[in-house]
Design a protein around this motif. Structure first.
Motif, PDB file in Angstrom:
ATOM      1  N   UNK A  68       0.802  -1.230   0.000  1.00 25.98           N
ATOM      2  CA  UNK A  68       0.000   0.000   0.000  1.00 25.98           C
ATOM      3  C   UNK A  68       0.833   1.277   0.000  1.00 25.98           C
ATOM      4  N   UNK A  69       1.852   1.363   0.806  1.00 25.09           N
ATOM      5  CA  UNK A  69       2.639   2.598   0.847  1.00 25.09           C
ATOM      6  C   UNK A  69       3.712   2.615  -0.240  1.00 25.09           C
ATOM      7  N   UNK A  70       4.559   1.607  -0.281  1.00 31.19           N
ATOM      8  CA  UNK A  70       5.655   1.545  -1.246  1.00 31.19           C
ATOM      9  C   UNK A  70       5.115   1.272  -2.646  1.00 31.19           C
ATOM     10  N   UNK A  71       4.126   0.383  -2.734  1.00 33.34           N
ATOM     11  CA  UNK A  71       3.562   0.027  -4.030  1.00 33.34           C
ATOM     12  C   UNK A  71       2.521   1.011  -4.500  1.00 33.34           C
ATOM     13  N   UNK A  72       1.313   0.916  -3.945  1.00 32.59           N
ATOM     14  CA  UNK A  72       0.197   1.721  -4.441  1.00 32.59           C
ATOM     15  C   UNK A  72       0.488   3.220  -4.394  1.00 32.59           C
ATOM     16  N   UNK A  73       0.947   3.723  -3.252  1.00 38.06           N
ATOM     17  CA  UNK A  73       1.218   5.163  -3.141  1.00 38.06           C
ATOM     18  C   UNK A  73       2.520   5.580  -3.822  1.00 38.06           C
ATOM     19  N   UNK A  74       3.423   4.628  -4.050  1.00 37.74           N
ATOM     20  CA  UNK A  74       4.702   4.957  -4.661  1.00 37.74           C
ATOM     21  C   UNK A  74       5.617   5.746  -3.748  1.00 37.74           C
ATOM     22  N   UNK A  75       5.368   5.611  -2.447  1.00 33.56           N
ATOM     23  CA  UNK A  75       6.150   6.335  -1.451  1.00 33.56           C
ATOM     24  C   UNK A  75       7.544   5.723  -1.333  1.00 33.56           C
ATOM     25  N   UNK A  76       8.528   6.539  -1.083  1.00 34.66           N
ATOM     26  CA  UNK A  76       9.866   6.018  -0.825  1.00 34.66           C
ATOM     27  C   UNK A  76       9.869   5.397   0.569  1.00 34.66           C
ATOM     28  N   UNK A  77      10.313   4.154   0.651  1.00 29.62           N
ATOM     29  CA  UNK A  77      10.367   3.431   1.917  1.00 29.62           C
ATOM     30  C   UNK A  77      11.806   2.974   2.110  1.00 29.62           C
ATOM     31  N   UNK A  78      12.384   3.349   3.244  1.00 27.59           N
ATOM     32  CA  UNK A  78      13.801   3.070   3.495  1.00 27.59           C
ATOM     33  C   UNK A  78      14.128   1.581   3.459  1.00 27.59           C
ATOM     34  N   UNK A  79      13.346   0.784   4.152  1.00 26.83           N
ATOM     35  CA  UNK A  79      13.596  -0.665   4.203  1.00 26.83           C
ATOM     36  C   UNK A  79      12.314  -1.440   3.903  1.00 26.83           C
ATOM     37  N   UNK A  80      11.901  -1.526   2.641  1.00 25.93           N
ATOM     38  CA  UNK A  80      10.649  -2.227   2.346  1.00 25.93           C
ATOM     39  C   UNK A  80      10.699  -3.720   2.697  1.00 25.93           C
ATOM     40  N   UNK A  81      11.881  -4.281   2.761  1.00 25.44           N
ATOM     41  CA  UNK A  81      12.034  -5.704   3.105  1.00 25.44           C
ATOM     42  C   UNK A  81      12.622  -5.846   4.512  1.00 25.44           C
ATOM     43  N   UNK A  82      12.290  -4.919   5.393  1.00 25.82           N
ATOM     44  CA  UNK A  82      12.828  -4.903   6.757  1.00 25.82           C
ATOM     45  C   UNK A  82      12.394  -6.066   7.629  1.00 25.82           C
ATOM     46  N   UNK A  83      11.502  -6.899   7.129  1.00 22.85           N
ATOM     47  CA  UNK A  83      11.078  -8.092   7.874  1.00 22.85           C
ATOM     48  C   UNK A  83      11.981  -9.283   7.571  1.00 22.85           C
ATOM     49  N   UNK A  84      13.013  -9.064   6.745  1.00 22.68           N
ATOM     50  CA  UNK A  84      13.842 -10.197   6.308  1.00 22.68           C
ATOM     51  C   UNK A  84      15.326  -9.940   6.542  1.00 22.68           C
ATOM     52  N   UNK A  85      16.035 -11.017   6.803  1.00 29.33           N
ATOM     53  CA  UNK A  85      17.498 -11.057   6.827  1.00 29.33           C
ATOM     54  C   UNK A  85      17.874 -12.324   6.077  1.00 29.33           C
ATOM     55  N   UNK A  86      18.785 -12.199   5.130  1.00 26.51           N
ATOM     56  CA  UNK A  86      19.230 -13.349   4.330  1.00 26.51           C
ATOM     57  C   UNK A  86      18.044 -14.102   3.718  1.00 26.51           C
ATOM     58  N   UNK A  87      17.065 -13.331   3.208  1.00 24.16           N
ATOM     59  CA  UNK A  87      15.873 -13.865   2.530  1.00 24.16           C
ATOM     60  C   UNK A  87      15.006 -14.759   3.417  1.00 24.16           C
ATOM     61  N   UNK A  88      15.063 -14.542   4.714  1.00 26.78           N
ATOM     62  CA  UNK A  88      14.197 -15.239   5.681  1.00 26.78           C
ATOM     63  C   UNK A  88      13.552 -14.186   6.570  1.00 26.78           C
ATOM     64  N   UNK A  89      12.347 -14.490   7.057  1.00 27.58           N
ATOM     65  CA  UNK A  89      11.725 -13.581   8.021  1.00 27.58           C
ATOM     66  C   UNK A  89      12.629 -13.506   9.239  1.00 27.58           C
ATOM     67  N   UNK A  90      12.635 -12.331   9.870  1.00 32.65           N
ATOM     68  CA  UNK A  90      13.556 -12.137  10.984  1.00 32.65           C
ATOM     69  C   UNK A  90      12.957 -11.194  12.021  1.00 32.65           C
ATOM     70  N   UNK A  91      13.099 -11.583  13.283  1.00 30.39           N
ATOM     71  CA  UNK A  91      12.775 -10.728  14.423  1.00 30.39           C
ATOM     72  C   UNK A  91      13.994 -10.738  15.331  1.00 30.39           C
ATOM     73  N   UNK A  92      14.514  -9.558  15.637  1.00 28.46           N
ATOM     74  CA  UNK A  92      15.675  -9.453  16.521  1.00 28.46           C
ATOM     75  C   UNK A  92      15.279  -9.846  17.947  1.00 28.46           C
TER      76      UNK A  92
END
Length: 169
Positions: A68-92
């Motif tokens: 919705x924000x990065x795609x539909x609105x075309x907003x610049x998003x610093x880390x659109x894939x911030x839920x991932x590390x090394x192509x896996x979901x990640x929670x610190x």
């Protein structure tokens, strides 16, 4: 908390409210299922794929952000894939359940505002989210989000059951 399943026979003011009602319901049910687990169950995987309930919550926060924000609105998003590390979901380890739930609810509020401010037939703005394809309409994005939430809520149902949590809706 939105405990009532959005029945197709319940009148709503618009098609956008149909989408929003289901998204709110799925988001709330996902949080409820996750909260039924103790902290150790939230941070460990019960499945061969290796994801944890907390990772799923964070993933869905970023799914809404990306579509919705990065795609539909075309907003610049610093880390659109911030839920991932090394192509896996990640929670610190220092990310708390409360913080992740707060983030999901805040993203849900931003998503609702985007939907309310636009017509379902509106076409998204061009940008990196579309990977060179033509941007989708808001309606198509919302339909995609619904299937993503429904599928992942089913995953959470299985994990909650395996952990001794509530079964079903």
């Amino acid at each position: 908390m939105n405990d009532a399943f959005p029945s197709p026979t319940t009148p709503v003011e618009s098609r956008a409210e149909v989408f929003l009602g289901y998204l709110d319901y799925f988001r709330d049910r996902l949080i409820s299922k996750m909260e039924s687990l103790d902290d150790s169950e939230r941070r460990r995987s019960q499945l061969p794929s290796g994801w944890t309930p907390l990772e799923l919550v964070k993933h869905l926060t970023f799914v809404e952000l990306r579509w919705l924000e990065w795609g539909f609105e075309g907003r610049e998003v610093e880390e659109p894939w911030g839920d991932q590390r090394a192509k896996r979901w990640y929670v610190a380890p220092d990310e708390s359940t409360e913080d992740l739930i707060t983030a999901l609810n805040a993203q849900g509020a931003r998503s609702r505002a985007i939907v309310k401010a636009n017509d379902l037939a509106s076409v998204g703005r061009p940008g990196p989210r579309w990977d060179g394809a033509e941007p989708a309409t808001l309606e198509r994005v919302l339909f995609h989000l619904l299937q993503e939430y429904a599928r992942h809520l089913g995953h959470m149902d299985v994990v909650a059951e395996l952990s001794g949590g509530p079964v079903g809706e």
